[in-house]
Design an enzyme around this catalytic site. Structure first.
Site, mmCIF file in Angstrom:
data_model
loop_
_atom_site.group_PDB
_atom_site.id
_atom_site.type_symbol
_atom_site.label_atom_id
_atom_site.label_comp_id
_atom_site.label_asym_id
_atom_site.label_seq_id
_atom_site.Cartn_x
_atom_site.Cartn_y
_atom_site.Cartn_z
ATOM 1 N N GLU A 1 14.241 6.177 -4.835
ATOM 2 C CA GLU A 1 13.998 5.595 -5.863
ATOM 3 C C GLU A 1 15.341 4.908 -6.421
ATOM 4 O O GLU A 1 16.326 3.850 -7.267
ATOM 5 C CB GLU A 1 14.020 6.157 -7.673
ATOM 6 C CG GLU A 1 12.122 6.299 -6.811
ATOM 7 C CD GLU A 1 11.258 6.585 -8.686
ATOM 8 O OE1 GLU A 1 11.327 5.783 -9.524
ATOM 9 O OE2 GLU A 1 10.500 7.347 -7.943
ATOM 10 N N PHE B 1 3.385 6.116 -3.689
ATOM 11 C CA PHE B 1 4.101 4.356 -3.688
ATOM 12 C C PHE B 1 4.323 4.313 -2.422
ATOM 13 O O PHE B 1 5.549 4.854 -2.145
ATOM 14 C CB PHE B 1 5.037 4.240 -4.378
ATOM 15 C CG PHE B 1 5.859 3.232 -4.499
ATOM 16 C CD1 PHE B 1 5.692 1.956 -4.909
ATOM 17 C CD2 PHE B 1 7.235 3.116 -3.655
ATOM 18 C CE1 PHE B 1 6.497 0.973 -5.276
ATOM 19 C CE2 PHE B 1 8.054 2.302 -4.412
ATOM 20 C CZ PHE B 1 8.000 0.857 -4.640
ATOM 21 N N GLY C 1 15.157 2.603 4.654
ATOM 22 C CA GLY C 1 15.218 3.535 3.555
ATOM 23 C C GLY C 1 15.768 2.799 1.585
ATOM 24 O O GLY C 1 14.954 1.961 1.303
ATOM 25 N N ASP D 1 12.803 -0.754 -10.885
ATOM 26 C CA ASP D 1 13.106 -0.962 -12.049
ATOM 27 C C ASP D 1 12.541 0.045 -13.169
ATOM 28 O O ASP D 1 13.181 0.882 -13.553
ATOM 29 C CB ASP D 1 12.753 -2.530 -12.144
ATOM 30 C CG ASP D 1 14.040 -3.406 -11.876
ATOM 31 O OD1 ASP D 1 14.350 -2.783 -10.571
ATOM 32 O OD2 ASP D 1 13.688 -4.381 -11.815
ATOM 33 N N ILE E 1 6.995 10.056 1.350
ATOM 34 C CA ILE E 1 6.306 9.540 0.249
ATOM 35 C C ILE E 1 5.996 10.496 -0.561
ATOM 36 O O ILE E 1 5.040 11.517 -0.093
ATOM 37 C CB ILE E 1 4.831 8.536 1.294
ATOM 38 C CG1 ILE E 1 5.344 7.807 1.803
ATOM 39 C CG2 ILE E 1 4.051 8.141 -0.043
ATOM 40 C CD1 ILE E 1 6.297 7.149 1.282
ATOM 41 N N THR E 2 6.400 10.115 -1.575
ATOM 42 C CA THR E 2 6.227 11.884 -2.992
ATOM 43 C C THR E 2 4.778 11.745 -3.438
ATOM 44 O O THR E 2 3.915 10.125 -3.325
ATOM 45 C CB THR E 2 7.149 10.769 -4.550
ATOM 46 O OG1 THR E 2 8.240 11.129 -3.427
ATOM 47 C CG2 THR E 2 6.498 12.511 -5.324
ATOM 48 N N PRO F 1 10.411 5.290 8.594
ATOM 49 C CA PRO F 1 11.605 5.925 9.179
ATOM 50 C C PRO F 1 12.992 5.217 8.990
ATOM 51 O O PRO F 1 14.015 5.420 9.003
ATOM 52 C CB PRO F 1 10.977 6.631 10.756
ATOM 53 C CG PRO F 1 10.037 6.414 10.863
ATOM 54 C CD PRO F 1 9.682 5.195 9.092
ATOM 55 N N GLY G 1 10.149 2.857 -12.777
ATOM 56 C CA GLY G 1 10.894 3.657 -11.851
ATOM 57 C C GLY G 1 12.383 4.387 -11.484
ATOM 58 O O GLY G 1 12.178 6.046 -12.048
ATOM 59 N N ARG G 2 13.618 3.979 -11.386
ATOM 60 C CA ARG G 2 14.347 4.416 -12.139
ATOM 61 C C ARG G 2 14.225 5.034 -13.571
ATOM 62 O O ARG G 2 15.679 5.794 -13.971
ATOM 63 C CB ARG G 2 15.819 3.142 -11.804
ATOM 64 C CG ARG G 2 15.413 3.428 -10.504
ATOM 65 C CD ARG G 2 16.218 2.109 -10.035
ATOM 66 N NE ARG G 2 16.373 1.396 -8.491
ATOM 67 C CZ ARG G 2 16.062 0.903 -7.638
ATOM 68 N NH1 ARG G 2 16.536 -0.184 -8.284
ATOM 69 N NH2 ARG G 2 16.123 1.038 -6.823
HETATM 70 N N1 CAA Z 1 13.409 -7.714 -9.781
HETATM 71 C C1 CAA Z 1 12.362 -8.566 -9.450
HETATM 72 N N2 CAA Z 1 12.862 -9.670 -8.022
HETATM 73 C C2 CAA Z 1 13.824 -8.534 -8.186
HETATM 74 C C3 CAA Z 1 14.747 -7.399 -7.911
HETATM 75 C C4 CAA Z 1 14.210 -7.469 -9.033
HETATM 76 N N3 CAA Z 1 14.738 -5.516 -9.639
HETATM 77 N N4 CAA Z 1 16.054 -7.878 -7.610
HETATM 78 C C5 CAA Z 1 15.302 -8.554 -6.417
HETATM 79 N N5 CAA Z 1 14.557 -9.235 -6.389
HETATM 80 C C6 CAA Z 1 14.441 -10.608 -6.452
HETATM 81 C C7 CAA Z 1 15.534 -11.577 -5.478
HETATM 82 O O1 CAA Z 1 15.365 -11.981 -6.778
HETATM 83 C C8 CAA Z 1 15.495 -12.213 -4.459
HETATM 84 O O2 CAA Z 1 13.940 -12.920 -4.950
HETATM 85 P P1 CAA Z 1 14.055 -14.627 -4.325
HETATM 86 O O3 CAA Z 1 14.322 -13.929 -2.595
HETATM 87 O O4 CAA Z 1 12.414 -14.792 -4.580
HETATM 88 O O5 CAA Z 1 15.198 -15.231 -5.054
HETATM 89 C C9 CAA Z 1 14.581 -11.310 -3.794
HETATM 90 O O6 CAA Z 1 14.097 -10.015 -3.978
HETATM 91 C C10 CAA Z 1 15.498 -10.304 -2.933
HETATM 92 O O7 CAA Z 1 16.292 -9.827 -3.719
HETATM 93 P P2 CAA Z 1 18.051 -9.368 -2.664
HETATM 94 O O8 CAA Z 1 18.242 -10.578 -2.267
HETATM 95 O O9 CAA Z 1 18.900 -8.913 -3.817
HETATM 96 O O10 CAA Z 1 17.422 -8.040 -1.800
HETATM 97 P P3 CAA Z 1 18.077 -7.309 -0.687
HETATM 98 O O11 CAA Z 1 17.057 -7.291 0.675
HETATM 99 O O12 CAA Z 1 19.441 -7.764 -0.564
HETATM 100 O O13 CAA Z 1 17.669 -5.979 -1.287
HETATM 101 C C11 CAA Z 1 18.597 -4.066 -2.349
HETATM 102 C C12 CAA Z 1 18.096 -5.120 -2.797
HETATM 103 C C13 CAA Z 1 18.349 -4.145 -4.283
HETATM 104 C C14 CAA Z 1 19.696 -3.717 -1.483
HETATM 105 C C15 CAA Z 1 17.086 -3.474 -2.928
HETATM 106 O O14 CAA Z 1 16.656 -3.591 -0.868
HETATM 107 C C16 CAA Z 1 17.178 -2.193 -3.152
HETATM 108 O O15 CAA Z 1 16.085 -1.704 -3.988
HETATM 109 N N6 CAA Z 1 16.642 -1.262 -2.635
HETATM 110 C C17 CAA Z 1 16.467 0.796 -2.577
HETATM 111 C C18 CAA Z 1 15.130 0.652 -2.200
HETATM 112 C C19 CAA Z 1 14.547 1.957 -3.266
HETATM 113 O O16 CAA Z 1 15.731 2.532 -4.183
HETATM 114 N N7 CAA Z 1 13.836 2.544 -2.382
HETATM 115 C C20 CAA Z 1 13.710 3.833 -3.113
HETATM 116 C C21 CAA Z 1 11.738 3.992 -2.005
HETATM 117 S S1 CAA Z 1 11.351 4.519 -3.382
HETATM 118 C C22 CAA Z 1 11.010 5.957 -3.403
HETATM 119 O O17 CAA Z 1 12.574 6.305 -3.425
HETATM 120 C C23 CAA Z 1 9.831 6.764 -3.716
HETATM 121 C C24 CAA Z 1 9.180 8.222 -4.299
HETATM 122 O O18 CAA Z 1 8.384 8.934 -3.522
HETATM 123 C C25 CAA Z 1 9.891 8.933 -5.024
#
Ligand code: CAA
Length: 380
Positions: free
Chosen positions: A362, A122, A130, A239, A156-157, A127, A241-242
């Site tokens: 995540e 995923f 995040g 969601d 990227i895991t 850079p 993944g958490r």
């Molecule tokens: N489900 C569905 N839709 C969602 C949602 C959810 N859980 N959360 C937000 N949205 C939607 C909102 O409804 C909104 O949609 P509309 O504009 O159509 O109404 C849109 O997404 C934007 O929402 P926000 O304004 O809340 O977005 P934001 O830019 O303020 O960011 C955040 C929100 C929660 C901070 C988000 O950016 C976030 O989760 N950041 C963390 C990212 C993360 O977890 N990265 C991990 C990388 S992957 C990894 O680690 C994998 C690995 O390899 C192990």
């Protein structure tokens, strides 16, 4: 809501415990010391169908529920956290979005093989993007019957081990997060390069790499979901993944607790086993309470997801709490072992190193508090 496991779930838990303790645990320290990808451990899980547990049987998956997945993740991560995250990414971050948002052709080509043979990844983080993936720079442009991708991804895991990647890219700069789309990129696609593995504090056997796209051309039908739907796909995927990472954290924490209990019954100081001292008992008691509480939060989130209910807040709570508890339990484990906990002769140091990442990837603890805060406060 009751937390009684049904017969199927108990069977999954027992099967996972057996394979984890008998086959995966003996390999964990060696893989970690050599920073070697745990292919053999992954093969054991593929044989059991654990690498794509929740995928529908129509696509070759096991068709199991999220709670079963959490139980298996806990057991596997207790034995080897690197294998745990490999399993979690394949299940939650790759198979889930491809099954949920993919076309039948995409599922045939890119989902079926990751059940028992290949791996997926995923690619969201960059850079400079995040915690705030909406600010990503990777760009995809339609040219004839192809998409052309340019940019880079980081952390990227499964990066070096996967055959397929769900990649997020901007398709319309003017539309903010509504201008982000998801694509499936295959290893070997022209212009797609996998960078060297990161040297990490923990989960050293897992594969973490950067990816780069230099005029990477992919067929038009590799768009996953609709154009502009990418950010929603990423958020929904995270969601689920958490719950997986919370279960990984729980597994590491449980391993640390059990290791501390064992050592405190063996080690003698001042003429008594150290477990007879109240100071040690209190440390162990705190970890036991916190880990049980974490499990309840995880199971609640999993059960809500399985019931088709909204679980954004509950998944964030489960990961926030379980990861912080895992870090504390692993620290306690090293402390109980004293100098021995600081050496490679005991797994305590590995639990300590492996636990920390669960509070970062995540969704960092800070981002999760933000998600929970927004959910709790609601619109006002
Ligand atoms: N489900 C569905 N839709 C969602 C949602 C959810 N859980 N959360 C937000 N949205 C939607 C909102 O409804 C909104 O949609 P509309 O504009 O159509 O109404 C849109 O997404 C934007 O929402 P926000 O304004 O809340 O977005 P934001 O830019 O303020 O960011 C955040 C929100 C929660 C901070 C988000 O950016 C976030 O989760 N950041 C963390 C990212 C993360 O977890 N990265 C991990 C990388 S992957 C990894 O680690 C994998 C690995 O390899 C192990």
């Amino acid at each position: 809501m009751t937390f009684r496991l049904n017969e199927d779930q108990l069977l999954i838990q027992e099967t996972a415990r057996d394979v984890a303790q008998e086959k995966i645990a003996p390999l964990a320290q060696g893989y970690d010391e050599r920073s070697e990808f745990p292919w053999q451990s992954v093969k054991y899980l593929q044989e059991l169908g654990f690498m794509a547990m929740m995928v529908d049987e129509d696509w070759g998956g096991s068709g199991l529920d999220t709670l079963s997945y959490s139980l298996a993740m806990e057991e596997v991560s207790k034995a080897c956290a690197s294998t745990g995250v490999t399993m979690s990414v394949n299940n939650s971050l790759y198979a889930y979005p491809v099954e949920t948002f993919g076309t039948n052709d995409q599922k045939e080509k890119f989902l079926r093989p990751v059940i028992s043979e290949k791996l997926g990844a995923f690619a969201l983080s960059e850079p400079d993007a995040g915690s705030d993936p909406a600010s990503m720079k990777t760009y995809a442009k339609k040219e004839g019957d192809e998409w052309v991708l340019n940019g880079s991804k980081m952390w990227i895991t499964n990066g070096g081990a996967a055959s397929y990647y769900v990649v997020f890219a901007v398709t319309d700069k003017e539309k903010g997060h509504h201008g982000i789309s998801a694509f499936i990129v295959e290893k070997g696609d022209p212009g797609f390069e996998i960078g060297p593995p990161e040297k990490k504090l923990g989960i050293r056997a897992s594969s973490t790499t950067p990816l780069s796209f230099d005029n990477c051309r992919i067929p038009i039908d590799r768009l996953l979901g609709s154009e502009g739907e990418g950010f929603k796909i990423a958020m929904k995927t995270l969601d689920g993944g958490r719950i997986g990472i919370a279960s990984q954290a729980l597994g590491i924490g449980k391993a640390a607790l059990e290791s501390a209990i064992k050592y405190s019954k063996e080690r003698v100081a001042f003429g008594r086993q150290i477990g007879k001292f109240q100071g040690i008992q209190w440390m162990i008691a705190n970890a036991a309470v916190e880990l049980d509480a974490a499990r309840e939060l995880i199971w609640r989130a999993a059960m809500l997801k399985d019931a088709g209910k909204r679980y954004v807040k509950e998944a964030a709570m489960a990961k926030l709490y379980a990861s912080e508890v895992a870090v504390r339990a692993a620290d306690m484990c090293v402390q109980v072992h004293g100098g021995a906990g600081y050496s490679n002769d005991f797994p305590a140091q590995r639990y300590w190193r492996d636990s920390k990442i669960t509070a970062i990837y995540e969704g960092t603890s800070e981002i999760l508090r933000l998600v929970i805060g927004r959910e709790v406060l609601g619109k006002f």
